[in-house]
Design a protein around this motif. Structure first.
Motif, PDB file in Angstrom:
ATOM      1  N   LEU A 281       0.869  -1.174   0.000  1.00  0.00           N
ATOM      2  CA  LEU A 281       0.000   0.000   0.000  1.00  0.00           C
ATOM      3  C   LEU A 281       0.905   1.224   0.000  1.00  0.00           C
ATOM      4  O   LEU A 281       1.760   1.366   0.860  1.00  0.00           O
ATOM      5  N   SER A 282       0.720   2.094  -0.980  1.00  0.00           N
ATOM      6  CA  SER A 282       1.543   3.296  -1.082  1.00  0.00           C
ATOM      7  C   SER A 282       0.660   4.535  -1.080  1.00  0.00           C
ATOM      8  O   SER A 282      -0.395   4.537  -1.712  1.00  0.00           O
ATOM      9  N   PHE A 283       1.104   5.566  -0.390  1.00  0.00           N
ATOM     10  CA  PHE A 283       0.371   6.821  -0.371  1.00  0.00           C
ATOM     11  C   PHE A 283       1.322   7.946  -0.012  1.00  0.00           C
ATOM     12  O   PHE A 283       2.375   7.724   0.568  1.00  0.00           O
ATOM     13  N   SER A 284       0.967   9.148  -0.427  1.00  0.00           N
ATOM     14  CA  SER A 284       1.773  10.339  -0.152  1.00  0.00           C
ATOM     15  C   SER A 284       0.991  11.282   0.754  1.00  0.00           C
ATOM     16  O   SER A 284      -0.229  11.386   0.643  1.00  0.00           O
ATOM     17  N   ILE A 285       1.723  11.951   1.633  1.00  0.00           N
ATOM     18  CA  ILE A 285       1.104  12.845   2.606  1.00  0.00           C
ATOM     19  C   ILE A 285       1.924  14.135   2.652  1.00  0.00           C
ATOM     20  O   ILE A 285       3.149  14.098   2.604  1.00  0.00           O
ATOM     21  N   THR A 286       1.242  15.243   2.778  1.00  0.00           N
ATOM     22  CA  THR A 286       1.910  16.540   2.918  1.00  0.00           C
ATOM     23  C   THR A 286       1.601  17.105   4.297  1.00  0.00           C
ATOM     24  O   THR A 286       0.458  17.107   4.737  1.00  0.00           O
ATOM     25  N   SER A 287       2.655  17.609   4.945  1.00  0.00           N
ATOM     26  CA  SER A 287       2.472  18.281   6.228  1.00  0.00           C
ATOM     27  C   SER A 287       1.917  19.672   5.950  1.00  0.00           C
ATOM     28  O   SER A 287       2.555  20.484   5.273  1.00  0.00           O
ATOM     29  N   ARG A 288       0.752  19.944   6.443  1.00  0.00           N
ATOM     30  CA  ARG A 288       0.132  21.254   6.228  1.00  0.00           C
ATOM     31  C   ARG A 288       0.968  22.357   6.859  1.00  0.00           C
ATOM     32  O   ARG A 288       1.141  23.436   6.279  1.00  0.00           O
ATOM     33  N   GLN A 289       1.472  22.080   8.050  1.00  0.00           N
ATOM     34  CA  GLN A 289       2.277  23.075   8.761  1.00  0.00           C
ATOM     35  C   GLN A 289       3.522  23.449   7.956  1.00  0.00           C
ATOM     36  O   GLN A 289       3.825  24.621   7.762  1.00  0.00           O
ATOM     37  N   LEU A 290       4.250  22.442   7.482  1.00  0.00           N
ATOM     38  CA  LEU A 290       5.490  22.693   6.756  1.00  0.00           C
ATOM     39  C   LEU A 290       5.238  23.314   5.386  1.00  0.00           C
ATOM     40  O   LEU A 290       5.987  24.192   4.954  1.00  0.00           O
ATOM     41  N   ALA A 291       4.196  22.878   4.698  1.00  0.00           N
ATOM     42  CA  ALA A 291       3.875  23.443   3.375  1.00  0.00           C
ATOM     43  C   ALA A 291       3.496  24.912   3.517  1.00  0.00           C
ATOM     44  O   ALA A 291       3.930  25.745   2.712  1.00  0.00           O
ATOM     45  N   LEU A 292       2.711  25.238   4.515  1.00  0.00           N
ATOM     46  CA  LEU A 292       2.309  26.625   4.745  1.00  0.00           C
ATOM     47  C   LEU A 292       3.513  27.478   5.104  1.00  0.00           C
ATOM     48  O   LEU A 292       3.689  28.586   4.577  1.00  0.00           O
ATOM     49  N   ARG A 293       4.367  26.966   5.972  1.00  0.00           N
ATOM     50  CA  ARG A 293       5.574  27.696   6.376  1.00  0.00           C
ATOM     51  C   ARG A 293       6.479  27.943   5.155  1.00  0.00           C
ATOM     52  O   ARG A 293       7.011  29.024   4.980  1.00  0.00           O
ATOM     53  N   GLN A 294       6.618  26.932   4.297  1.00  0.00           N
ATOM     54  CA  GLN A 294       7.451  27.069   3.115  1.00  0.00           C
ATOM     55  C   GLN A 294       6.850  28.103   2.144  1.00  0.00           C
ATOM     56  O   GLN A 294       7.557  28.910   1.553  1.00  0.00           O
ATOM     57  N   ALA A 295       5.532  28.087   2.000  1.00  0.00           N
ATOM     58  CA  ALA A 295       4.859  29.049   1.113  1.00  0.00           C
ATOM     59  C   ALA A 295       5.033  30.478   1.629  1.00  0.00           C
ATOM     60  O   ALA A 295       5.275  31.410   0.846  1.00  0.00           O
ATOM     61  N   VAL A 296       4.922  30.673   2.921  1.00  0.00           N
ATOM     62  CA  VAL A 296       5.082  32.011   3.511  1.00  0.00           C
ATOM     63  C   VAL A 296       6.529  32.474   3.339  1.00  0.00           C
ATOM     64  O   VAL A 296       6.773  33.633   2.972  1.00  0.00           O
ATOM     65  N   ASN A 297       7.482  31.586   3.560  1.00  0.00           N
ATOM     66  CA  ASN A 297       8.899  31.951   3.402  1.00  0.00           C
ATOM     67  C   ASN A 297       9.223  32.278   1.946  1.00  0.00           C
ATOM     68  O   ASN A 297      10.063  33.130   1.682  1.00  0.00           O
ATOM     69  N   ALA A 298       8.571  31.604   1.018  1.00  0.00           N
ATOM     70  CA  ALA A 298       8.833  31.861  -0.414  1.00  0.00           C
ATOM     71  C   ALA A 298       8.313  33.244  -0.828  1.00  0.00           C
ATOM     72  O   ALA A 298       8.875  33.879  -1.710  1.00  0.00           O
TER      73      ALA A 298
END
Length: 179
Positions: free
Chosen positions: A160-177
């Motif tokens: 079973l394979s699946f991908s997950i994104t950390s909302r906290q880290l994605a948001l932090r990365q978007a704000v830093n960008a």
């Protein structure tokens, strides 16, 4: 002259018994087949339910992670301390969870070990592999997980394979960008 026959002849009784035996044997075979099918369906259902529970727990923990580390076959998540109550019995300032595959009798077991405890909890038994990797994009806020379920007498090996994104880290990365 002609005598009236009373009852059945020996040949007629033998034919009737043979036919009855065939009907009983057929019914028994159908029963055995149905029982095996039910047993296999129950095993598949239980395995799917367990895998679904594990996937939901991993999804929840990764999505809320403030930091993610992958070290070989281990996935370490740093969570907000408010989630510590679920693992440690009381809120923490910060909580670190490590998911890894541990060898157990007859197969591997996925364990989660919170940093507030020396003991690990078994999340799922019957695994051959637990493979955390970074997602294909290479961003450090998403992970791909593969759970390889061990083959059993009734069930084949499955991954079973699946991908997950950390909302906290994605948001932090978007704000830093944006800055």
């Amino acid at each position: 002259m002609f005598r009236r026959q009373r009852g059945a002849t020996l040949v007629e009784l033998m034919v009737a018994m043979t036919l009855g035996l065939l009907v009983v044997a057929g019914a028994t075979q159908i029963f055995v087949d149905m029982r095996q099918t039910f047993s296999q369906a129950s095993a598949i259902s239980a395995r799917q339910a367990e895998a679904g529970f594990v996937a939901q727990q991993l999804l929840r923990d990764v999505r809320t992670a403030e930091a993610i580390e992958i070290d070989g076959g281990a996935l370490t998540l740093t969570l907000n301390g408010d989630q510590g109550a679920a693992y440690c019995g009381a809120p923490q300032t910060s909580l670190e969870l490590t998911y890894r595959l541990a060898e157990a009798g007859g197969g591997g077991a996925l364990e989660v070990r919170p940093d507030c405890s020396a003991d690990a909890s078994v999340v799922m038994n019957g695994l051959e592999a637990f493979t955390p990797t970074w997602t294909e994009s290479g961003e450090r806020h998403g992970v791909s997980l593969a759970l390889t379920l061990a083959e059993t007498a009734q069930l084949p090996q499955r991954t079973l394979s699946f991908s997950i994104t950390s909302r906290q880290l994605a948001l932090r990365q978007a704000v830093n960008a944006e800055e």
